[in-house]
Design an enzyme around this catalytic site. Structure first.
Site: not given
Ligand code: 15L
Length: 268
Positions: A44, A65, A105-106, A129, A133
């Site tokens: 963990d 992770g 990408n987010h 999220y 990142k």
């Molecule tokens: C991400 O960052 C996620 O980890 C993945 O589960 C998808 O949601 C992906 O982006 C996405 O944008 O499709």
């Protein structure tokens, strides 16, 4: 043969990667969920002692992770801020030089779809999220500049055997292209701090991925082969903000279902 730790090894990306890289590296797989494999160590990463245990004696860490979608701040804080810090710090204390981090990408999801962005753009996260990142990217930059670690950041799109929908035609990342890019991140000499986009050679990409190309990446796949079929079944969206921006629904949703979440009552 290099020993490589993959955290988050039971997740989607981890499963594809472990399969693709088997035989090329001596893999140590880890996750907080169990996995029936000889080379698996349960850990963990929100606990420093666990992070220290799994990073001991490896040549490189691929830190997959964490919490993988938009969700509650407390979950993201534990997994992606505290957990991420612990893995970088444990790797440093154990003398591991190279670390690969799958940002997302987010981290840049609030750029518009009519823009092409490269590895130099300022982050524009589309979610808590995405912010986590960006934290990982910043931490990697610090550990590279301050401690001389070799840090390879992959802003990953969507990994899978095929693209899922119209948005993913732009960000699809096939498992074999993922394996190629990760291998570059592990093996290429002279990496200090690099940001690349983790996508296949998609014709519809929103990214100028010339930094990955410069480092030797030659994707073998292109989502275009699936485009006709996907566009045919795509339903029109009423979410104009999601439609206009690269991050899609992450730009508007407070929660996106987390495929990695343990089922209620089954948490181990
Ligand atoms: C991400 O960052 C996620 O980890 C993945 O589960 C998808 O949601 C992906 O982006 C996405 O944008 O499709």
């Amino acid at each position: 043969m290099k020993t490589v730790l993959i955290t988050g090894a039971t997740g989607d990306v981890g499963t594809h990667l472990a399969r693709e890289l088997a035989g090329k590296y001596k893999l140590r797989l880890s996750d907080r969920r169990p996995l029936d494999a000889k080379n698996f160590v349960r850990a963990d990463i929100t606990k420093m002692a666990d992070a220290l245990k799994i990073t001991r004696g490896v040549d490189a860490v691929v830190h997959l992770g964490g919490y993988s979608v938009e969700g509650a701040w407390e979950e993201i804080l534990q997994a992606n801020i505290i957990g991420c810090y612990n893995v970088f710090e444990a790797a440093r204390r154990n003398g591991v030089k190279r670390i690969l981090f799958p940002t997302s990408n987010h981290a840049v999801g609030f750029y518009r779809r009519d823009q092409t962005i490269d590895d130099k753009v300022y982050p524009k996260p589309d979610s808590r999220y995405g912010v986590s990142k960006v934290f990982g990217e910043a931490l990697g930059s610090l550990y590279s500049d301050k401690y001389g670690m070799e840090v390879f950041m992959m802003r990953i799109g969507n990994v899978g055997p095929r693209p899922l929908d119209k948005r993913r035609l732009s960000i699809w990342f096939s498992p074999r292209d993922l394996a190629q890019l990760v291998s570059i991140g592990i093996d290429r000499p002279g990496i200090k701090f690099e940001i690349v986009y983790g996508i296949s050679g998609n014709k519809r990409a929103w990214y100028d991925n010339s930094n990955a190309r410069r480092l030797g990446y030659r994707p073998q796949d292109d989502s275009e082969a699936f485009a006709e079929e996907i566009l045919q079944r795509e339903r029109p969206s009423r979410d104009a903000i999601a439609e206009a921006h690269q991050g899609g629904v992450f730009c508007t949703a407070e929660e996106v279902p987390n495929p990695a979440a343990p089922k209620k009552g089954k948490r181990k």
